[in-house]
Motif scaffolding. Structure first.
Motif, PDB file in Angstrom:
ATOM      1  N   SER A 115       4.094 -14.449   8.874  1.00 43.98           N
ATOM      2  CA  SER A 115       3.599 -15.001   7.615  1.00 43.98           C
ATOM      3  C   SER A 115       3.723 -13.971   6.493  1.00 43.98           C
ATOM      4  CB  SER A 115       2.139 -15.423   7.769  1.00 43.98           C
ATOM      5  OG  SER A 115       1.294 -14.293   7.794  1.00 43.98           O
ATOM      6  N   GLU A 116       3.653 -14.460   5.279  1.00 47.29           N
ATOM      7  CA  GLU A 116       3.725 -13.571   4.109  1.00 47.29           C
ATOM      8  C   GLU A 116       2.585 -12.552   4.135  1.00 47.29           C
ATOM      9  OE1 GLU A 116       3.191 -14.132  -0.600  1.00 47.29           O
ATOM     10  OE2 GLU A 116       4.704 -15.427   0.320  1.00 47.29           O
ATOM     11  N   HIS A 117       1.417 -12.996   4.536  1.00 49.93           N
ATOM     12  CA  HIS A 117       0.265 -12.094   4.621  1.00 49.93           C
ATOM     13  C   HIS A 117       0.519 -10.991   5.656  1.00 49.93           C
ATOM     14  CE1 HIS A 117      -3.856 -10.676   4.576  1.00 49.93           C
ATOM     15  NE2 HIS A 117      -3.873 -10.802   5.892  1.00 49.93           N
ATOM     16  N   ASP A 118       1.060 -11.362   6.805  1.00 50.95           N
ATOM     17  CA  ASP A 118       1.368 -10.373   7.848  1.00 50.95           C
ATOM     18  C   ASP A 118       2.434  -9.391   7.383  1.00 50.95           C
ATOM     19  OD1 ASP A 118      -0.456 -11.590   9.542  1.00 50.95           O
ATOM     20  OD2 ASP A 118       1.076 -12.749  10.612  1.00 50.95           O
ATOM     21  N   GLU A 119       3.447  -9.914   6.693  1.00 55.05           N
ATOM     22  CA  GLU A 119       4.512  -9.061   6.174  1.00 55.05           C
ATOM     23  C   GLU A 119       3.958  -8.061   5.159  1.00 55.05           C
ATOM     24  OE1 GLU A 119       8.516  -7.687   5.489  1.00 55.05           O
ATOM     25  OE2 GLU A 119       7.508  -8.685   7.144  1.00 55.05           O
ATOM     26  N   LYS A 120       3.102  -8.537   4.282  1.00 54.06           N
ATOM     27  CA  LYS A 120       2.477  -7.655   3.291  1.00 54.06           C
ATOM     28  C   LYS A 120       1.659  -6.574   3.996  1.00 54.06           C
ATOM     29  CE  LYS A 120      -0.830  -7.513  -0.503  1.00 54.06           C
ATOM     30  NZ  LYS A 120      -1.664  -8.270  -1.440  1.00 54.06           N
ATOM     31  N   ALA A 121       0.847  -6.968   4.950  1.00 57.71           N
ATOM     32  CA  ALA A 121       0.001  -6.009   5.667  1.00 57.71           C
ATOM     33  C   ALA A 121       0.841  -4.966   6.403  1.00 57.71           C
ATOM     34  CB  ALA A 121      -0.909  -6.745   6.644  1.00 57.71           C
ATOM     35  N   ARG A 122       1.909  -5.409   7.054  1.00 54.94           N
ATOM     36  CA  ARG A 122       2.782  -4.497   7.794  1.00 54.94           C
ATOM     37  C   ARG A 122       3.457  -3.503   6.857  1.00 54.94           C
ATOM     38  NH1 ARG A 122       7.895  -3.800   8.635  1.00 54.94           N
ATOM     39  NH2 ARG A 122       8.564  -5.655   7.538  1.00 54.94           N
ATOM     40  N   ARG A 123       3.998  -4.019   5.764  1.00 55.39           N
ATOM     41  CA  ARG A 123       4.721  -3.146   4.841  1.00 55.39           C
ATOM     42  C   ARG A 123       3.783  -2.193   4.110  1.00 55.39           C
ATOM     43  NH1 ARG A 123       9.884  -6.160   2.385  1.00 55.39           N
ATOM     44  NH2 ARG A 123      10.159  -4.050   1.555  1.00 55.39           N
ATOM     45  N   LEU A 124       2.598  -2.649   3.767  1.00 54.18           N
ATOM     46  CA  LEU A 124       1.634  -1.741   3.123  1.00 54.18           C
ATOM     47  C   LEU A 124       1.156  -0.669   4.103  1.00 54.18           C
ATOM     48  CD1 LEU A 124      -0.522  -4.084   0.868  1.00 54.18           C
ATOM     49  CD2 LEU A 124       1.087  -2.301   0.136  1.00 54.18           C
ATOM     50  N   ALA A 125       0.955  -1.029   5.352  1.00 50.93           N
ATOM     51  CA  ALA A 125       0.560  -0.029   6.360  1.00 50.93           C
ATOM     52  C   ALA A 125       1.653   1.032   6.485  1.00 50.93           C
ATOM     53  CB  ALA A 125       0.302  -0.697   7.703  1.00 50.93           C
ATOM     54  N   ASN A 126       2.907   0.606   6.502  1.00 50.54           N
ATOM     55  CA  ASN A 126       4.020   1.561   6.557  1.00 50.54           C
ATOM     56  C   ASN A 126       4.052   2.436   5.311  1.00 50.54           C
ATOM     57  OD1 ASN A 126       4.890   0.633   9.042  1.00 50.54           O
ATOM     58  ND2 ASN A 126       6.430  -0.739   8.187  1.00 50.54           N
ATOM     59  N   TRP A 127       3.796   1.827   4.157  1.00 45.71           N
ATOM     60  CA  TRP A 127       3.803   2.577   2.901  1.00 45.71           C
ATOM     61  C   TRP A 127       2.722   3.664   2.916  1.00 45.71           C
ATOM     62  CZ3 TRP A 127       0.830   3.887  -1.254  1.00 45.71           C
ATOM     63  CH2 TRP A 127       1.498   4.354  -2.385  1.00 45.71           C
ATOM     64  N   TYR A 128       1.524   3.289   3.311  1.00 45.06           N
ATOM     65  CA  TYR A 128       0.432   4.263   3.358  1.00 45.06           C
ATOM     66  C   TYR A 128       0.698   5.360   4.400  1.00 45.06           C
ATOM     67  CZ  TYR A 128      -2.604   1.868   0.070  1.00 45.06           C
ATOM     68  OH  TYR A 128      -3.143   1.327  -1.070  1.00 45.06           O
ATOM     69  N   GLU A 129       1.340   5.011   5.485  1.00 45.79           N
ATOM     70  CA  GLU A 129       1.725   6.005   6.491  1.00 45.79           C
ATOM     71  C   GLU A 129       2.710   7.010   5.882  1.00 45.79           C
ATOM     72  OE1 GLU A 129       1.907   8.153   9.944  1.00 45.79           O
ATOM     73  OE2 GLU A 129       0.543   6.495   9.514  1.00 45.79           O
ATOM     74  N   ARG A 130       3.709   6.496   5.156  1.00 40.78           N
ATOM     75  CA  ARG A 130       4.670   7.382   4.483  1.00 40.78           C
ATOM     76  C   ARG A 130       3.987   8.231   3.431  1.00 40.78           C
ATOM     77  NH1 ARG A 130       8.599   3.489   2.491  1.00 40.78           N
ATOM     78  NH2 ARG A 130       8.105   2.156   4.207  1.00 40.78           N
ATOM     79  N   LEU A 131       3.033   7.638   2.706  1.00 37.72           N
ATOM     80  CA  LEU A 131       2.300   8.381   1.680  1.00 37.72           C
ATOM     81  C   LEU A 131       1.602   9.594   2.285  1.00 37.72           C
ATOM     82  CD1 LEU A 131       1.249   8.501  -1.306  1.00 37.72           C
ATOM     83  CD2 LEU A 131      -0.716   7.181  -0.494  1.00 37.72           C
ATOM     84  N   SER A 132       1.084   9.447   3.478  1.00 37.62           N
ATOM     85  CA  SER A 132       0.324  10.534   4.102  1.00 37.62           C
ATOM     86  C   SER A 132       1.209  11.547   4.834  1.00 37.62           C
ATOM     87  CB  SER A 132      -0.726   9.966   5.053  1.00 37.62           C
ATOM     88  OG  SER A 132      -0.116   9.314   6.134  1.00 37.62           O
ATOM     89  N   ASN A 133       2.517  11.285   4.911  1.00 39.94           N
ATOM     90  CA  ASN A 133       3.436  12.191   5.612  1.00 39.94           C
ATOM     91  C   ASN A 133       4.656  12.526   4.751  1.00 39.94           C
ATOM     92  OD1 ASN A 133       2.127  12.374   8.244  1.00 39.94           O
ATOM     93  ND2 ASN A 133       2.538  10.183   8.335  1.00 39.94           N
ATOM     94  N   PRO A 134       4.466  13.309   3.702  1.00 40.11           N
ATOM     95  CA  PRO A 134       5.577  13.573   2.780  1.00 40.11           C
ATOM     96  C   PRO A 134       6.731  14.355   3.389  1.00 40.11           C
ATOM     97  CG  PRO A 134       3.691  14.926   2.216  1.00 40.11           C
ATOM     98  CD  PRO A 134       3.236  13.958   3.276  1.00 40.11           C
ATOM     99  N   LEU A 135       6.507  15.099   4.416  1.00 39.07           N
ATOM    100  CA  LEU A 135       7.572  15.945   4.947  1.00 39.07           C
ATOM    101  C   LEU A 135       8.487  15.216   5.919  1.00 39.07           C
ATOM    102  CD1 LEU A 135       5.560  19.250   5.368  1.00 39.07           C
ATOM    103  CD2 LEU A 135       6.998  18.522   3.469  1.00 39.07           C
ATOM    104  N   ASN A 136       8.194  13.962   6.230  1.00 38.33           N
ATOM    105  CA  ASN A 136       9.045  13.200   7.149  1.00 38.33           C
ATOM    106  C   ASN A 136      10.374  12.798   6.536  1.00 38.33           C
ATOM    107  OD1 ASN A 136       7.214  13.371   9.200  1.00 38.33           O
ATOM    108  ND2 ASN A 136       6.426  11.305   8.964  1.00 38.33           N
ATOM    109  N   THR A 137      10.513  12.851   5.215  1.00 31.12           N
ATOM    110  CA  THR A 137      11.737  12.398   4.563  1.00 31.12           C
ATOM    111  C   THR A 137      12.630  13.542   4.106  1.00 31.12           C
ATOM    112  OG1 THR A 137      10.542  12.208   2.490  1.00 31.12           O
ATOM    113  CG2 THR A 137      10.811  10.187   3.768  1.00 31.12           C
ATOM    114  N   GLY A 138      12.254  14.749   4.337  1.00 32.27           N
ATOM    115  CA  GLY A 138      13.095  15.884   3.953  1.00 32.27           C
ATOM    116  C   GLY A 138      12.579  16.599   2.719  1.00 32.27           C
ATOM    117  N   THR A 139      12.822  16.012   1.539  1.00 31.14           N
ATOM    118  CA  THR A 139      12.367  16.645   0.304  1.00 31.14           C
ATOM    119  C   THR A 139      11.272  15.813  -0.339  1.00 31.14           C
ATOM    120  OG1 THR A 139      13.898  15.505  -1.178  1.00 31.14           O
ATOM    121  CG2 THR A 139      14.710  17.527  -0.100  1.00 31.14           C
TER     122      THR A 139
END
Length: 65
Positions: free
Chosen positions: A2-26
């Motif tokens: 569902s759209e709600h599930d997709e939003k929740a999944r993508r926001l969880a991934n976004w917040y995970e990336r926000l908390s791990n800046p060194l995972n992307t290199g620079t």
């Protein structure tokens, strides 16, 4: 998925990336990736303009720290 599930999944991934800046290199690449994802979420209609603004604000604050 569902759209709600997709939003929740993508926001969880976004917040995970926000908390791990060194995972992307620079820090610049990390910041661009966060902002690009916010743009995609808004374009897809999963978040509205105010949510996009708040997420960009969080990304910018984390990038500046």
């Amino acid at each position: 998925m569902s759209e709600h599930d997709e939003k929740a999944r993508r926001l969880a991934n976004w917040y995970e990336r926000l908390s791990n800046p060194l995972n992307t290199g620079t820090l610049d690449a990390w910041h661009r990736e966060l902002r690009r994802e916010v743009y995609q979420l808004k374009t897809l209609g999963l978040i509205d303009a105010s949510e996009a603004y708040e997420l960009r604000k969080l990304a910018n604050a984390a990038y500046g720290d």
